[in-house]
Design an enzyme around this catalytic site. Structure first.
Site, PDB file in Angstrom:
ATOM      1  N   ARG A 100       0.823  -1.221   0.000  1.00 28.05           N
ATOM      2  CA  ARG A 100       0.000   0.000   0.000  1.00 28.05           C
ATOM      3  C   ARG A 100       0.856   1.270   0.000  1.00 28.05           C
ATOM      4  NH1 ARG A 100      -4.538   0.717   4.371  1.00 28.05           N
ATOM      5  NH2 ARG A 100      -2.847   0.105   5.765  1.00 28.05           N
ATOM      6  N   ARG A 126       2.747   3.712   5.127  1.00 26.54           N
ATOM      7  CA  ARG A 126       2.391   3.896   6.540  1.00 26.54           C
ATOM      8  C   ARG A 126       3.360   3.146   7.451  1.00 26.54           C
ATOM      9  NH1 ARG A 126      -4.059   2.919   6.953  1.00 26.54           N
ATOM     10  NH2 ARG A 126      -3.372   1.789   8.808  1.00 26.54           N
ATOM     11  N   ARG A 144      -1.614  -6.184  14.314  1.00 28.11           N
ATOM     12  CA  ARG A 144      -2.932  -5.602  14.008  1.00 28.11           C
ATOM     13  C   ARG A 144      -3.954  -6.703  13.712  1.00 28.11           C
ATOM     14  NH1 ARG A 144      -1.232  -1.904   9.311  1.00 28.11           N
ATOM     15  NH2 ARG A 144      -3.462  -1.542   9.013  1.00 28.11           N
TER      16      ARG A 144
HETATM   17  P1  AP5 Z   1      -7.367  -0.109   2.163  1.00 28.93           P
HETATM   18  O1  AP5 Z   1      -8.601   0.330   1.471  1.00 28.93           O
HETATM   19  O2  AP5 Z   1      -6.387   0.926   2.603  1.00 28.93           O
HETATM   20  O3  AP5 Z   1      -7.715  -1.112   3.370  1.00 28.93           O
HETATM   21  P2  AP5 Z   1      -8.332  -0.800   4.803  1.00 28.93           P
HETATM   22  O4  AP5 Z   1      -9.307  -1.882   5.094  1.00 28.93           O
HETATM   23  O5  AP5 Z   1      -8.821   0.605   4.868  1.00 28.93           O
HETATM   24  O6  AP5 Z   1      -7.027  -1.017   5.667  1.00 28.93           O
HETATM   25  P3  AP5 Z   1      -6.431  -0.193   6.889  1.00 28.93           P
HETATM   26  O7  AP5 Z   1      -5.041  -0.786   7.102  1.00 28.93           O
HETATM   27  O8  AP5 Z   1      -6.483   1.280   6.658  1.00 28.93           O
HETATM   28  O9  AP5 Z   1      -7.353  -0.613   8.022  1.00 28.93           O
HETATM   29  P4  AP5 Z   1      -7.057  -0.577   9.513  1.00 28.93           P
HETATM   30  O10 AP5 Z   1      -8.414  -0.824  10.046  1.00 28.93           O
HETATM   31  O11 AP5 Z   1      -5.990  -1.484   9.980  1.00 28.93           O
HETATM   32  O12 AP5 Z   1      -6.403   0.869   9.715  1.00 28.93           O
HETATM   33  P5  AP5 Z   1      -6.971   2.222  10.320  1.00 28.93           P
HETATM   34  O13 AP5 Z   1      -6.366   3.329   9.558  1.00 28.93           O
HETATM   35  O14 AP5 Z   1      -8.440   2.194  10.490  1.00 28.93           O
HETATM   36  O15 AP5 Z   1      -6.634  -1.146   1.170  1.00 28.93           O
HETATM   37  C1  AP5 Z   1      -5.365  -1.697   1.475  1.00 28.93           C
HETATM   38  C2  AP5 Z   1      -4.523  -1.809   0.190  1.00 28.93           C
HETATM   39  O16 AP5 Z   1      -5.144  -2.739  -0.695  1.00 28.93           O
HETATM   40  C3  AP5 Z   1      -4.402  -0.496  -0.601  1.00 28.93           C
HETATM   41  O17 AP5 Z   1      -3.104  -0.448  -1.163  1.00 28.93           O
HETATM   42  C4  AP5 Z   1      -5.454  -0.621  -1.714  1.00 28.93           C
HETATM   43  O18 AP5 Z   1      -5.065   0.081  -2.873  1.00 28.93           O
HETATM   44  C5  AP5 Z   1      -5.475  -2.125  -1.937  1.00 28.93           C
HETATM   45  N1  AP5 Z   1      -6.809  -2.631  -2.288  1.00 28.93           N
HETATM   46  C6  AP5 Z   1      -7.998  -2.333  -1.694  1.00 28.93           C
HETATM   47  N2  AP5 Z   1      -8.997  -3.036  -2.263  1.00 28.93           N
HETATM   48  C7  AP5 Z   1      -8.417  -3.815  -3.221  1.00 28.93           C
HETATM   49  C8  AP5 Z   1      -8.904  -4.773  -4.149  1.00 28.93           C
HETATM   50  N3  AP5 Z   1     -10.227  -5.083  -4.213  1.00 28.93           N
HETATM   51  N4  AP5 Z   1      -8.032  -5.388  -4.965  1.00 28.93           N
HETATM   52  C9  AP5 Z   1      -6.720  -5.076  -4.926  1.00 28.93           C
HETATM   53  N5  AP5 Z   1      -6.179  -4.185  -4.082  1.00 28.93           N
HETATM   54  C10 AP5 Z   1      -7.018  -3.557  -3.238  1.00 28.93           C
HETATM   55  O19 AP5 Z   1      -6.355   2.180  11.809  1.00 28.93           O
HETATM   56  C11 AP5 Z   1      -4.973   2.327  12.043  1.00 28.93           C
HETATM   57  C12 AP5 Z   1      -4.711   2.333  13.537  1.00 28.93           C
HETATM   58  O20 AP5 Z   1      -5.382   3.461  14.166  1.00 28.93           O
HETATM   59  C13 AP5 Z   1      -5.217   1.100  14.324  1.00 28.93           C
HETATM   60  O21 AP5 Z   1      -4.295   0.043  14.295  1.00 28.93           O
HETATM   61  C14 AP5 Z   1      -5.416   1.704  15.731  1.00 28.93           C
HETATM   62  O22 AP5 Z   1      -4.196   1.815  16.408  1.00 28.93           O
HETATM   63  C15 AP5 Z   1      -5.935   3.096  15.441  1.00 28.93           C
HETATM   64  N6  AP5 Z   1      -7.415   3.176  15.375  1.00 28.93           N
HETATM   65  C16 AP5 Z   1      -8.164   3.523  14.276  1.00 28.93           C
HETATM   66  N7  AP5 Z   1      -9.476   3.491  14.556  1.00 28.93           N
HETATM   67  C17 AP5 Z   1      -9.568   3.126  15.868  1.00 28.93           C
HETATM   68  C18 AP5 Z   1     -10.669   2.898  16.731  1.00 28.93           C
HETATM   69  N8  AP5 Z   1     -11.934   3.022  16.289  1.00 28.93           N
HETATM   70  N9  AP5 Z   1     -10.407   2.526  17.997  1.00 28.93           N
HETATM   71  C19 AP5 Z   1      -9.144   2.390  18.446  1.00 28.93           C
HETATM   72  N10 AP5 Z   1      -8.052   2.574  17.673  1.00 28.93           N
HETATM   73  C20 AP5 Z   1      -8.264   2.952  16.398  1.00 28.93           C
END
Ligand code: AP5
Length: 221
Positions: A131, A164, A175
């Site tokens: 990513r 990231r 994670r």
């Molecule tokens: P992408 O769309 O970026 O995937 P995602 O599901 O959004 O993945 P994240 O890693 O952002 O989710 P996350 O929940 O771990 O992170 P978050 O930022 O919420 O796609 C991934 C890749 O695949 C990209 O390169 C894309 O181009 C590719 N792709 C997508 N679809 C595809 C397809 N169909 N085919 C091919 N390629 C594809 O959280 C980060 C951190 O923040 C957490 O670990 C935690 O510490 C904190 N945090 C956030 N929210 C909370 C909360 N509510 N409570 C407590 N802590 C929190």
């Protein structure tokens, strides 16, 4: 133009929540509320929230509910959420789900449904390791699955693409464990309430979009 949406995107890291949320935001003129994006911005700007959240994010742990819930409550009151919202990365614990219900109740609103996007572990690791995100507009790319036209440069705004910090292999593993222990129980939580729509997240981005629209039923037409 289709009607408004008020949905949660649920799924493990790398399931494609952000990718689909950005598209839903444009399709329905809804606001994307990504707690991950909000937290990363706070970390980059070294705000008090960012300083507290950084250590949790960097080791792949969840930031405490107490830091997240009020932040989402305030965000949902902003004008751009009037036409609907796509919650991306929230709720992530049963306690956050209960808080969300209270927040929406106070606002006289309710969720349409919860879209649970599921992909196997091997796909997750491949997606996260490749990513790249735009520093300027937040657009998402993948080195091999969805590369930009020019290496390291965003097609949309010309911004610089970066990896990231939490997409390192050891943090990805942490994670995924956190997801299984703390977030996966939400699948049953919402299934029991008749709110869950399950979506196979394996396939091309466009294919997943079609499945999302189908899951939204009347709202997607
Ligand atoms: P992408 O769309 O970026 O995937 P995602 O599901 O959004 O993945 P994240 O890693 O952002 O989710 P996350 O929940 O771990 O992170 P978050 O930022 O919420 O796609 C991934 C890749 O695949 C990209 O390169 C894309 O181009 C590719 N792709 C997508 N679809 C595809 C397809 N169909 N085919 C091919 N390629 C594809 O959280 C980060 C951190 O923040 C957490 O670990 C935690 O510490 C904190 N945090 C956030 N929210 C909370 C909360 N509510 N409570 C407590 N802590 C929190």
């Amino acid at each position: 133009m289709a009607g408004s949406v008020r949905v949660v995107l649920l799924g493990p890291p790398g399931a494609g929540k952000g990718t689909q949320a950005k598209w839903l935001q444009e399709r329905f003129e809804a606001c994307q509320v990504s707690t991950g994006d909000i937290l990363r911005k706070a970390v980059a700007e070294q705000t008090p929230l960012g300083k507290q959240a950084a250590a949790y994010i960097n080791r792949g742990a969840l930031v405490p509910d107490s830091l997240i819930v009020d932040l989402v409550a305030e965000r949902l009151k902003e004008k751009d959420c009037d036409k609907g919202f796509v919650l991306d990365g929230f709720p992530r614990t049963i306690s956050q789900a209960e808080s969300l219900e209270e927040i929406l109740k106070k606002m006289g609103l309710a969720l349409d449904c919860v879209l649970s996007v599921q992909v196997p572990h091997r796909v997750i690791v491949e997606r996260l390791a490749g990513r790249r995100t735009c520093k300027g507009c937040g657009a998402l790319y993948h080195l091999t699955l969805d590369p930009p036209s020019k290496e390291g440069v965003c097609d949309r705004c010309g911004g610089e693409l970066y990896q990231r910090d939490d997409d390192r292999e050891e943090t990805i593993t942490a994670r995924l464990k956190v997801y299984e222990a703390q977030t996966a129980p939400l699948v049953n939580y919402y299934r029991e309430r008749g709110m869950l729509r399950e979506i196979d997240g394996v396939g091309k981005v466009n294919e997943i979009r079609s499945r999302v629209l189908q899951a939204l039923g009347d709202r997607g037409t």
